[in-house]
Enzyme design. Structure first.
Site, PDB file in Angstrom:
ATOM      1  N   HIS A   1      44.892  43.548  47.191  1.00  0.00           N
ATOM      2  CA  HIS A   1      43.964  43.484  46.148  1.00  0.00           C
ATOM      3  C   HIS A   1      44.345  44.758  44.959  1.00  0.00           C
ATOM      4  O   HIS A   1      44.680  44.607  43.880  1.00  0.00           O
ATOM      5  CB  HIS A   1      42.401  44.169  45.931  1.00  0.00           C
ATOM      6  CG  HIS A   1      41.292  43.509  45.474  1.00  0.00           C
ATOM      7  ND1 HIS A   1      40.967  43.313  45.019  1.00  0.00           N
ATOM      8  CD2 HIS A   1      40.825  45.463  44.188  1.00  0.00           C
ATOM      9  CE1 HIS A   1      39.589  43.624  43.587  1.00  0.00           C
ATOM     10  NE2 HIS A   1      39.997  44.641  43.805  1.00  0.00           N
ATOM     11  N   GLU A   2      44.937  45.917  45.352  1.00  0.00           N
ATOM     12  CA  GLU A   2      44.976  46.646  44.157  1.00  0.00           C
ATOM     13  C   GLU A   2      46.673  46.380  43.573  1.00  0.00           C
ATOM     14  O   GLU A   2      46.644  46.454  42.541  1.00  0.00           O
ATOM     15  CB  GLU A   2      45.364  48.361  44.415  1.00  0.00           C
ATOM     16  CG  GLU A   2      43.660  48.537  45.522  1.00  0.00           C
ATOM     17  CD  GLU A   2      43.013  48.505  44.316  1.00  0.00           C
ATOM     18  OE1 GLU A   2      42.913  48.930  43.021  1.00  0.00           O
ATOM     19  OE2 GLU A   2      41.625  48.349  44.541  1.00  0.00           O
TER      20      GLU A   2
ATOM     21  N   HIS B   1      45.800  43.602  40.944  1.00  0.00           N
ATOM     22  CA  HIS B   1      45.251  44.685  39.695  1.00  0.00           C
ATOM     23  C   HIS B   1      46.507  44.697  38.448  1.00  0.00           C
ATOM     24  O   HIS B   1      46.435  44.737  37.555  1.00  0.00           O
ATOM     25  CB  HIS B   1      44.673  46.077  39.852  1.00  0.00           C
ATOM     26  CG  HIS B   1      43.050  44.968  39.732  1.00  0.00           C
ATOM     27  ND1 HIS B   1      42.089  44.872  39.338  1.00  0.00           N
ATOM     28  CD2 HIS B   1      42.152  46.032  41.100  1.00  0.00           C
ATOM     29  CE1 HIS B   1      41.185  44.466  39.765  1.00  0.00           C
ATOM     30  NE2 HIS B   1      41.211  45.375  40.894  1.00  0.00           N
TER      31      HIS B   1
ATOM     32  N   GLU C   1      38.148  40.948  38.538  1.00  0.00           N
ATOM     33  CA  GLU C   1      38.129  41.961  40.086  1.00  0.00           C
ATOM     34  C   GLU C   1      38.036  40.710  40.889  1.00  0.00           C
ATOM     35  O   GLU C   1      38.583  40.632  42.090  1.00  0.00           O
ATOM     36  CB  GLU C   1      36.462  42.630  40.523  1.00  0.00           C
ATOM     37  CG  GLU C   1      36.408  43.986  40.128  1.00  0.00           C
ATOM     38  CD  GLU C   1      37.563  44.821  40.291  1.00  0.00           C
ATOM     39  OE1 GLU C   1      37.710  44.474  42.073  1.00  0.00           O
ATOM     40  OE2 GLU C   1      38.115  45.282  40.248  1.00  0.00           O
TER      41      GLU C   1
END
EC number: 3.4.24.-
Length: 292
Positions: free
Chosen positions: A140-141, A144, A218
């Site tokens: 997930h990071e 980003h 997100e």
């Protein structure tokens, strides 16, 4: 990169069109606005990009995150290897990997560009998540970073800052002139009070816009994490986060970049940087063609 440039140009065109309509309605001569626009852009974008350039330094300093240079434990070695593998899969440079002391299950990414980023996880995450769940959080990071979310947020914040500065002064000048009845007199103390109040009001609406975009990104980062680690792992990680009721110890300037955000109902939801975990889980379950 091209998507961010297109979004930036589109946002600026929309702002300029809206500003033109507002000035037309208020009877303001656009030719007299050039100096104000330049000043507003310098302050609006300047502060936003200074924050972006200092984001890694400030994040490490404010959280006390310790960058892993030489892994001393199997967990640290696994963190480095997982981030390296995911970064290669996402086509970005190897980020710095750090651990910060925090009881909550959380992680964040920050940095000025895709090849100069920082990914940090809390000690609480390492204690309460298994490797599959932690792998999804790291994905997930990394998503980003790969999506350029930090740069895009800085661009958007710069546009919003500029618009708030300009609109507050235009409307403040009109109100001050209407109240004083003299358009030719210099600005009095009341004008600055009005401008300050308007900046607070317009700034609140600008924050709503920025947080709306943050919530959208997100969902994209969740989808990216699912592609890098597997959808079932990403869902399991979010379900684990939903059981995390500990206080978020991340500093306010970093919270928007963490995987776990606040909760709220009603109007408060408009100011949250993260959508509800139930909505994020539902979006992943509804997605088709995502790697398992």
């Amino acid at each position: 990169m091209f998507n961010r440039i297109f979004l930036f140009l589109l946002t600026n065109v929309a702002v300029l069109m809206l500003a033109g309509v507002v000035m037309s309605v208020l009877g303001v001569n656009p030719a007299q606005m050039s100096g104000l626009l330049v000043m507003a852009a310098i302050f609006g974008f300047g502060g936003s990009f200074i924050s972006l350039l200092l984001s890694k330094f400030m994040a490490k300093r404010s959280t006390g995150a310790q960058v892993i240079t030489e892994p001393r434990t199997p967990t640290e070695r696994w963190l480095l290897e997982t981030v390296r593998r995911q970064a290669q899969a996402a086509g970005i440079g190897m980020p710095e990997v750090a651990v910060y002391d925090g009881p909550e299950i959380n992680a964040f990414a920050t940095g000025a560009n895709r090849n100069n980023a920082l990914v940090a996880v809390s000690t609480g995450l390492l204690q309460h998540m298994d490797q599959d769940e932690a792998e999804a959080v790291l994905g997930h990071e990394i998503a980003h970073v790969a999506n350029g979310d930090m740069v895009t947020m800085a661009l958007l914040q710069g546009v919003l800052n500029t618009f708030v500065i300009v609109l507050a002064r235009v409307v403040g000048g009109i109100i001050d002139s209407a109240v004083s009845g003299n358009r030719d007199s210099g600005r009095g103390f009341a004008y600055y009070i009005i401008v300050f109040a308007l900046e607070m009001v317009f700034g609140m609406f600008a924050t709503m816009i920025a947080m709306w975009f943050s919530r959208r990104r997100e969902f994209r980062a969740d989808a990216g994490g699912a592609q890098l680690a597997g959808r079932s792992k990403m869902i399991a990680a979010l379900e684990r986060l939903s059981l995390n009721h500990g206080q978020n110890t991340l500093p306010s300037q970093v919270q928007a970049f963490g995987i776990s955000g606040g909760v709220g109902d009603g109007l408060r939801r408009l100011f949250l940087s993260h959508p509800p975990l139930t909505e994020r889980i539902a979006a992943l379950r509804a997605a088709n063609g995502t790697a398992m």
